[in-house]
Design a protein around this motif. Structure first.
Motif, mmCIF file in Angstrom:
data_model
loop_
_atom_site.group_PDB
_atom_site.id
_atom_site.type_symbol
_atom_site.label_atom_id
_atom_site.label_comp_id
_atom_site.label_asym_id
_atom_site.label_seq_id
_atom_site.Cartn_x
_atom_site.Cartn_y
_atom_site.Cartn_z
ATOM 1 N N ARG A 155 0.913 -1.018 0.168
ATOM 2 C CA ARG A 155 -0.222 0.061 0.037
ATOM 3 C C ARG A 155 0.856 1.066 0.052
ATOM 4 N N GLY A 156 0.954 1.835 -0.924
ATOM 5 C CA GLY A 156 1.854 2.986 -1.273
ATOM 6 C C GLY A 156 3.317 2.495 -1.378
ATOM 7 N N GLU A 157 4.150 3.002 -0.499
ATOM 8 C CA GLU A 157 5.418 2.526 -0.102
ATOM 9 C C GLU A 157 5.629 1.740 1.142
ATOM 10 N N ARG A 158 4.637 1.129 1.721
ATOM 11 C CA ARG A 158 4.594 0.307 2.904
ATOM 12 C C ARG A 158 4.239 -1.188 2.419
ATOM 13 N N LEU A 159 4.859 -1.866 3.044
ATOM 14 C CA LEU A 159 4.276 -3.466 2.914
ATOM 15 C C LEU A 159 3.283 -3.547 4.046
ATOM 16 N N PHE A 160 2.105 -3.384 3.501
ATOM 17 C CA PHE A 160 0.759 -3.464 4.373
ATOM 18 C C PHE A 160 0.527 -4.847 5.136
ATOM 19 N N ALA A 161 0.538 -5.739 4.415
ATOM 20 C CA ALA A 161 0.282 -7.218 5.058
ATOM 21 C C ALA A 161 0.990 -8.201 4.518
ATOM 22 N N ALA A 162 0.910 -9.569 4.924
ATOM 23 C CA ALA A 162 1.345 -10.481 4.302
ATOM 24 C C ALA A 162 0.713 -12.088 4.734
ATOM 25 N N GLY A 163 1.280 -13.122 4.061
ATOM 26 C CA GLY A 163 0.243 -14.231 4.431
ATOM 27 C C GLY A 163 -1.095 -14.195 4.177
ATOM 28 N N CYS A 164 -1.579 -13.327 3.101
ATOM 29 C CA CYS A 164 -3.123 -13.166 2.709
ATOM 30 C C CYS A 164 -3.518 -14.145 1.870
ATOM 31 N N VAL A 165 -4.675 -14.287 1.827
ATOM 32 C CA VAL A 165 -5.508 -15.396 1.042
ATOM 33 C C VAL A 165 -6.137 -14.516 0.078
ATOM 34 N N PHE A 166 -5.812 -14.785 -1.395
ATOM 35 C CA PHE A 166 -6.440 -14.149 -2.619
ATOM 36 C C PHE A 166 -7.501 -15.229 -3.452
ATOM 37 N N PRO A 167 -8.421 -14.653 -3.742
ATOM 38 C CA PRO A 167 -9.338 -15.456 -4.437
ATOM 39 C C PRO A 167 -8.669 -16.324 -5.592
#
Length: 237
Positions: free
Chosen positions: A162-174
């Motif tokens: 998100r922008g220049e930040r690593l906002f989240a990890a280990g996320c489940v995508f469709p």
């Protein structure tokens, strides 16, 4: 009756609205949905015009039930469509973040470590971020290498920038159903790109190839220079 400037303005605004809706749907399966609905309405109109009462009655009653079914089946696309109409945040990468991202991808590719990274744009990806771990950390090549190191708890999921930040990890995508022959990461990249305007980068753990999914389409393997130009284009958009 003469055409007034209001008539011309009305025609222009309707054309602009239709074009905007088309641009929002192009590259997603929602566009195929619209085409199917138009064909259905055309058949219904012709049946009514020819006085085919039984067929018209069947199509008319099926339309009511079909409308509810389409809302359920295409709920992710409808949600993404409405989110695109609202305000959102684009991917705005500064030079440092871009180079760190490219450096991390280069190292992951060389070591053939699978990776899945989504760049958030107008469509918010918060619902997918909460399926993983919220980090909101400064993006760096070493952090990407650590996240996607085999055996770590978060390496199988996707990361969200998100922008220049690593906002989240280990996320489940469709998972996309359009390309059954692809691996899970590539289908997840396609799946997220089908329901949002995110640009999703995927690194193959088998070949180390880097590809990009956008608008429901998967690119061929990209060189780092080609990827750099693609990301610069996203940052400028």
């Amino acid at each position: 009756m003469p055409v007034t400037w209001r008539d011309l303005l009305d025609i222009f605004l309707v054309a602009l609205l239709l074009y905007t809706l088309y641009r929002l749907m192009v590259g997603t399966r929602a566009l195929n949905l619209v085409r199917g609905v138009l064909v259905y309405l055309l058949v219904w109109f012709i049946a009514s015009l020819l006085g085919l009462s039984t067929l018209s009655w069947l199509l008319g009653n099926a339309a009511t039930l079909g409308a509810f079914a389409l809302i359920v089946v295409f709920q992710p696309e409808l949600r993404a469509f409405l989110e695109r109409l609202g305000r959102g945040q684009r991917f705005s990468s500064g030079p440092l973040a871009l180079e760190e991202l490219l450096l991390g991808l280069s190292r992951l590719s060389e070591k053939r470590r699978g990776a899945l990274i989504a760049l958030e744009r107008r469509t918010p990806l918060g619902e997918y971020a909460v399926s993983g771990e919220i980090l909101d950390a400064r993006l760096s090549a070493r952090l990407l290498e650590t996240l996607f190191y085999p055996g770590t708890p978060l390496h199988d999921g996707g990361a969200i920038l998100r922008g220049e930040r690593l906002f989240a990890a280990g996320c489940v995508f469709p998972i996309s159903e359009s390309q059954i022959g692809l691996g899970t990461r590539h289908r997840a990249a396609l799946g997220l790109s089908e329901v949002s305007d995110a640009l999703v980068i995927v690194v193959s753990e088998e070949t180390g190839a880097i590809r990009v999914a956008e608008g429901g389409r998967l690119s061929p393997p990209l060189s780092l220079e080609a990827l750099r130009e693609r990301l610069k284009g996203v940052a400028r958009a």
